[in-house]
Design a protein around this motif. Structure first.
Motif, PDB file in Angstrom:
ATOM      1  N   ARG B   9       0.776  -1.239  -0.056  1.00 38.02           N
ATOM      2  CA  ARG B   9      -0.289  -0.442  -0.058  1.00 38.02           C
ATOM      3  C   ARG B   9       1.049   1.091  -0.555  1.00 38.02           C
ATOM      4  O   ARG B   9       0.077   2.286  -0.094  1.00 38.02           O
ATOM      5  CB  ARG B   9      -1.334   0.133   0.689  1.00 38.02           C
ATOM      6  CG  ARG B   9      -1.813  -1.115   1.390  1.00 38.02           C
ATOM      7  CD  ARG B   9      -2.772  -0.659  -0.147  1.00 38.02           C
ATOM      8  NE  ARG B   9      -4.168  -1.901   0.139  1.00 38.02           N
ATOM      9  CZ  ARG B   9      -4.967  -1.866   0.238  1.00 38.02           C
ATOM     10  NH1 ARG B   9      -5.374  -0.519   0.846  1.00 38.02           N
ATOM     11  NH2 ARG B   9      -6.599  -2.864   0.725  1.00 38.02           N
ATOM     12  N   LEU B  33       6.309  11.188  -7.747  1.00 35.54           N
ATOM     13  CA  LEU B  33       6.012   9.571  -7.268  1.00 35.54           C
ATOM     14  C   LEU B  33       5.535   8.909  -5.936  1.00 35.54           C
ATOM     15  O   LEU B  33       5.024   8.342  -5.868  1.00 35.54           O
ATOM     16  CB  LEU B  33       7.141   8.837  -7.831  1.00 35.54           C
ATOM     17  CG  LEU B  33       8.299   8.441  -9.120  1.00 35.54           C
ATOM     18  CD1 LEU B  33       8.936   7.602  -9.059  1.00 35.54           C
ATOM     19  CD2 LEU B  33       6.604   7.641  -9.623  1.00 35.54           C
ATOM     20  N   SER B  35       3.650  11.140  -4.033  1.00 35.95           N
ATOM     21  CA  SER B  35       2.499  11.528  -3.614  1.00 35.95           C
ATOM     22  C   SER B  35       1.532  10.771  -4.472  1.00 35.95           C
ATOM     23  O   SER B  35       0.296  11.195  -3.969  1.00 35.95           O
ATOM     24  CB  SER B  35       2.845  12.805  -3.309  1.00 35.95           C
ATOM     25  OG  SER B  35       2.948  13.210  -4.873  1.00 35.95           O
ATOM     26  N   MET B  36       1.408   9.684  -5.558  1.00 38.72           N
ATOM     27  CA  MET B  36       1.004   9.385  -6.109  1.00 38.72           C
ATOM     28  C   MET B  36      -0.321   8.397  -5.576  1.00 38.72           C
ATOM     29  O   MET B  36       0.388   7.593  -4.441  1.00 38.72           O
ATOM     30  CB  MET B  36       1.196   9.220  -7.254  1.00 38.72           C
ATOM     31  CG  MET B  36       2.249   7.797  -7.740  1.00 38.72           C
ATOM     32  SD  MET B  36       2.780   8.022  -9.408  1.00 38.72           S
ATOM     33  CE  MET B  36       1.834   6.607  -9.885  1.00 38.72           C
ATOM     34  N   ASN B  37      -0.744   8.123  -5.744  1.00 38.56           N
ATOM     35  CA  ASN B  37      -1.324   6.040  -6.229  1.00 38.56           C
ATOM     36  C   ASN B  37      -0.667   5.251  -5.353  1.00 38.56           C
ATOM     37  O   ASN B  37       0.146   4.948  -6.805  1.00 38.56           O
ATOM     38  CB  ASN B  37      -3.028   6.475  -6.863  1.00 38.56           C
ATOM     39  CG  ASN B  37      -3.556   4.684  -6.544  1.00 38.56           C
ATOM     40  OD1 ASN B  37      -3.349   4.308  -6.140  1.00 38.56           O
ATOM     41  ND2 ASN B  37      -4.593   4.916  -7.104  1.00 38.56           N
ATOM     42  N   VAL B  40      -1.113   2.719  -8.031  1.00 35.09           N
ATOM     43  CA  VAL B  40      -0.747   2.250  -9.474  1.00 35.09           C
ATOM     44  C   VAL B  40       0.542   2.191  -9.541  1.00 35.09           C
ATOM     45  O   VAL B  40       0.998   2.000 -10.462  1.00 35.09           O
ATOM     46  CB  VAL B  40      -1.417   3.733 -10.213  1.00 35.09           C
ATOM     47  CG1 VAL B  40      -0.927   3.957 -11.615  1.00 35.09           C
ATOM     48  CG2 VAL B  40      -2.531   3.755  -9.546  1.00 35.09           C
ATOM     49  N   ARG B  41       1.247   2.796  -8.309  1.00 36.98           N
ATOM     50  CA  ARG B  41       2.697   2.890  -8.431  1.00 36.98           C
ATOM     51  C   ARG B  41       3.316   1.146  -8.660  1.00 36.98           C
ATOM     52  O   ARG B  41       4.270   1.302  -9.898  1.00 36.98           O
ATOM     53  CB  ARG B  41       3.255   4.048  -7.774  1.00 36.98           C
ATOM     54  CG  ARG B  41       4.877   3.324  -7.716  1.00 36.98           C
ATOM     55  CD  ARG B  41       5.878   4.529  -6.950  1.00 36.98           C
ATOM     56  NE  ARG B  41       6.569   4.811  -6.701  1.00 36.98           N
ATOM     57  CZ  ARG B  41       7.718   5.403  -6.056  1.00 36.98           C
ATOM     58  NH1 ARG B  41       6.661   6.135  -4.862  1.00 36.98           N
ATOM     59  NH2 ARG B  41       8.883   5.238  -6.006  1.00 36.98           N
ATOM     60  N   GLU B 208      -3.952  -2.833  -8.964  1.00 36.00           N
ATOM     61  CA  GLU B 208      -4.168  -0.931  -8.941  1.00 36.00           C
ATOM     62  C   GLU B 208      -5.808  -1.586  -7.923  1.00 36.00           C
ATOM     63  O   GLU B 208      -5.739  -0.195  -6.790  1.00 36.00           O
ATOM     64  CB  GLU B 208      -5.132  -1.032 -10.204  1.00 36.00           C
ATOM     65  CG  GLU B 208      -5.158   0.814 -10.201  1.00 36.00           C
ATOM     66  CD  GLU B 208      -6.097   0.882 -11.481  1.00 36.00           C
ATOM     67  OE1 GLU B 208      -5.165   0.146 -13.041  1.00 36.00           O
ATOM     68  OE2 GLU B 208      -7.085   1.254 -11.469  1.00 36.00           O
TER      69      GLU B 208
END
Lengths: 506, 506
Positions: B9, B33, B35-37, B40-41, B208
């Motif tokens: 997570r 990178l 602070s993104m979801n 998805v990363r 995802e």
């Protein structure tokens, strides 16, 4: 409607598990209302909600010969131009037919400029076929054409085709961007600012993603304009509950039809920079501007005209579509987004994310190419294309005015000018007796109103509660797309119905 | 690769928030990178991963005149028939051109049966235009045609068109179903069983969605067959960590090309019933069966032939697409799913969920209609259609055999028969020295192999690690789609390269 919508996460996992093991619910099915994704369960999408379901039922009943006080259902709930009888633009469809069946490239009946576009698109396709997958970001030559279109539209401000992502309609691109943004838990959970009223794709996507919806209110008394003071109020309140990270703007507005002034856009950009918010500009109605003194200003153009202090910093993603404007080609699901100042590493993640679905529909990409690269003066299709395009837009402008004037003559209605887009969102009066009845039957009062209208007249609208509205006010959204004669009929019928309704509940 | 992939997570929300507030990372961007979801990363999608990015770069280099030991890049990484030179089926494209540009309905050059199909499709469209949105579930008359097709395919077992959802390719439908299934936290988090090797859409979607991926291994020594004992082992182990709720099967297999026996399908269905798992049957290669003694059996048919004890209970969702089989029309993003025994309340939720994106591309829906409703004996296009269809399938069958024979002559390769689908997934030998070098450079050994192959020969494959494989084994996926002469060249070049590679690292 409160300012903050904290999305519920559903019943506790323990309960669900127990229920499923016991197999007591729903005949022991694996997947039930209680055991499904609870974020999905909470999603609402009024544009295709209970009103439309009932409309479809009524259509079936009419087919079966059930007697009604009307002979057809008029679906004024959705901005679906062709369904309302708008004819496709000849040039667009010629190019698409040529792309689908290239044997027609030898056919004398097709104009040379249509063939040229088709050859250009096919040359960008794998194996020269629109049946091949494209690159995930979209066909390169089409992205280059989109970039040229944006540069021309924005008075020469550069656009790099590496920043263009072709998409499955604008909806797909909007959801993809929101998906990238959502993270954190509790007070650090991503919050996204959206206007109220809003287009419910936004609330639906945020619910599904378990994000926090931050509402800012448009000012109905000032023609649904956006006020930065209200943005600030909303943001400050939201920071108590979540981490606001992006601000969504729809311009021209849906469902509210306002067109933002250049000055307002500047203020929004300044606000986004100060408050470190990524801007999402939904500009799918950019050609749909009707009112005198109104003009479309793209966020990209205004951002760059504000100088490098802004244009090198503010992260901006803007969206366009083939579904609206003069084309109205909803079924092809064409669209693009342009990402500006987005971190290159994040762009790589975006490219990866869209690659999982392989590519946007190539016929929609081809259509987008025609939209951004229409016939030019001197080309054989120029005159017809220009005439057809103008006819659609002139007609829409007339219908926008007709609708405003008509609704402002209805007792209890207040209707702002439809400056742009394809909808009117009048405020209506609902008597207390009707409000009480709606409460007793567990539905929003404006849904009661719209449902009664549907049953009485066959006209399908969307209640304002599906878009959000200030507590105690009621609205509906109606598209102005029906052909003029039918629109007049619709406006007249609504007026009649409204009088009956007010009387019935007085 | 372990049996359970517990999706990470990402970094803690607190850290992210602090970083973002300080604005220290990436010049103070809102979206980075970090602070993104983070789900998805973590997504990986090897079919369009680093190999393909490098392939695209090499193509650019070739265009710029950079000297290479080859003159073109051959993208054998993806099942993209038209990109590999396969010609579209004439009848399909005639109908699509007629739908796009109905003026052609007056043209004598188009056969009557194509016009009939086009009129039928257009009659189902709003305003008789494929530019109108369709109902969210898909155009009704097309769903009825799909239902008839399934009934005929399955020997008369009834199919209700209310159970058909037209989709944007099969990928879209698969992700939508997974989305409905995922809920819970910790040990009650939804787990989904997928085969290893798998098609990485599944792992990408599960990552995802933050779901738990439960791996069951296909038996390479038995021609990649599925063994119920292995399903049971995998499920039992997974129950320690999560709540398994669905079992995904790809038949014919991707990337492994096996075709499941009727008996095996029965066993899987029995297992799903006993263990209360929803079945997801990915049947997009249902027409691609080549090997003697193999036949496609749909899960739906087998389920119903097992009697009401099964057919009234087991929840089954099966998927089909316009992208594979003899059509290979990937770019149109056509597909459907059939849901069987799914709770009506959940179906309503499914309909609501797909309505948020309005509808699948209508041109893809039209294409699906032609696929399920091809020319019949006596119709003018029957002979040509049948000939074109047979030519594609015969050619693929020959190439399947050619590939198997050729790879089994390569020292260090072991290649199962390509019974169906469009890929071969041979096991290759990678010397310890190469494994050590790969480790030192932080890449999977089979990626090192494929990358070197690409740089040496221009042939782009996907390393087995992108699909999953038993620890210590190495594979690649290659499509058998290139035209026969080119395929022979590819097979020869891989053989040569392999010899060099073994020597270099011996």
């Amino acid at each position: 409607m409160s300012d903050i919508t904290l999305q519920r996460r559903g019943p506790s996992a323990e309960n669900m598990s127990q229920k499923a093991v016991n197999g007591t619910s729903h005949g022991g099915k694996v997947l039930t209302l209680d055991s499904m994704n609870q974020n999905v369960r909470q999603v609402e999408y009024a544009v295709r909600g209970p009103m439309v379901m009932r409309a479809v039922q009524i259509e079936e009943e009419l087919k079966k010969g059930v007697k009604k006080p009307f002979t057809e259902v008029i679906k004024a709930n959705v901005g679906d131009a062709h369904a309302m009888g708008q004819k496709p633009i000849t040039f667009i469809r010629q190019v698409l037919a040529l792309c689908a069946y290239p044997a027609l490239l030898e056919d004398d009946k097709f104009p040379e400029d249509a063939k040229k576009r088709a050859r250009h698109i096919l040359a960008g396709c794998g194996g020269q076929s629109i049946g091949a997958y494209s690159a995930s970001q979209g066909i390169e030559c089409i992205r280059k054409d989109v970039a040229s279109f944006i540069e021309k539209r924005d008075g020469g401000i550069p656009c790099n085709h590496d920043n263009i992502y072709l998409s499955t309609g604008a909806s797909d691109a909007i959801v993809t961007m929101l998906k990238l943004l959502v993270c954190g838990e509790g007070r650090t959970r991503t919050g996204i600012m959206i206007s109220i009223p809003q287009y419910p794709l936004y609330s639906a996507a945020l619910t599904e993603l378990g994000s926090v919806q931050i509402n800012y209110y448009l000012d109905e008394d000032k023609c649904w304009s956006l006020d930065v003071g209200e943005l600030r109020r909303s943001l400050t309140a939201a920071r108590e509950h979540c981490k606001p990270r992006a601000l969504c703007i729809i311009n021209p507005g849906n469902p509210t039809g306002q067109v933002q002034s250049r000055q307002c856009i500047e203020e929004v950009i300044r606000f986004a920079k100060e408050e470190r918010l990524l801007l999402m500009a939904d500009e799918v109605y950019q050609d749909n501007v009707y009112a005198d003194g109104c003009a479309f200003h793209s966020f990209k153009k205004v951002l760059f005209e504000m100088g490098p202090e802004y244009s090198s910093v503010v992260e901006l993603v803007s969206f366009h579509s083939t579904s609206k404007c003069y084309m109205g080609e909803c079924g092809f699901r064409g669209g693009y987004m342009e990402v500006v100042n987005v971190d290159p590493e994040v762009k790589a993640q975006l490219t990866k994310l869209v690659s999982v679905r392989l590519c946007a529909p190539v016929s929609g990409q081809a259509l987008m190419d025609v939209v951004v690269n229409p016939p030019q003066p001197g080309e054989p299709s120029y005159a017809t294309f220009t005439k057809e395009r103008a006819a659609v837009l002139t007609d829409l402008a007339e219908k926008a005015k007709l609708t405003e004037d008509s609704f402002n003559n209805v007792p209890g209605f207040h209707c702002n000018p439809v400056q742009g887009a394809m909808y009117t969102f009048p405020r209506i009066t609902i008597p207390q007796k009707a409000i009480d009845q709606a409460k007793a039957t567990g539905q929003p009062p404006d849904q009661l109103y719209c449902m009664k209208l549907l049953e009485t007249t066959g006209i399908c609208l969307v209640p304002g509660s599906g878009f959000g509205q200030r507590e105690g006010t009621f609205h509906f959204r109606m598209t102005i797309l029906p052909p003029k004669e039918k629109l007049k009929y619709v406006l007249e019928k609504i007026k009649e119905f409204n009088a009956q309704f007010l009387q019935e509940y007085s």
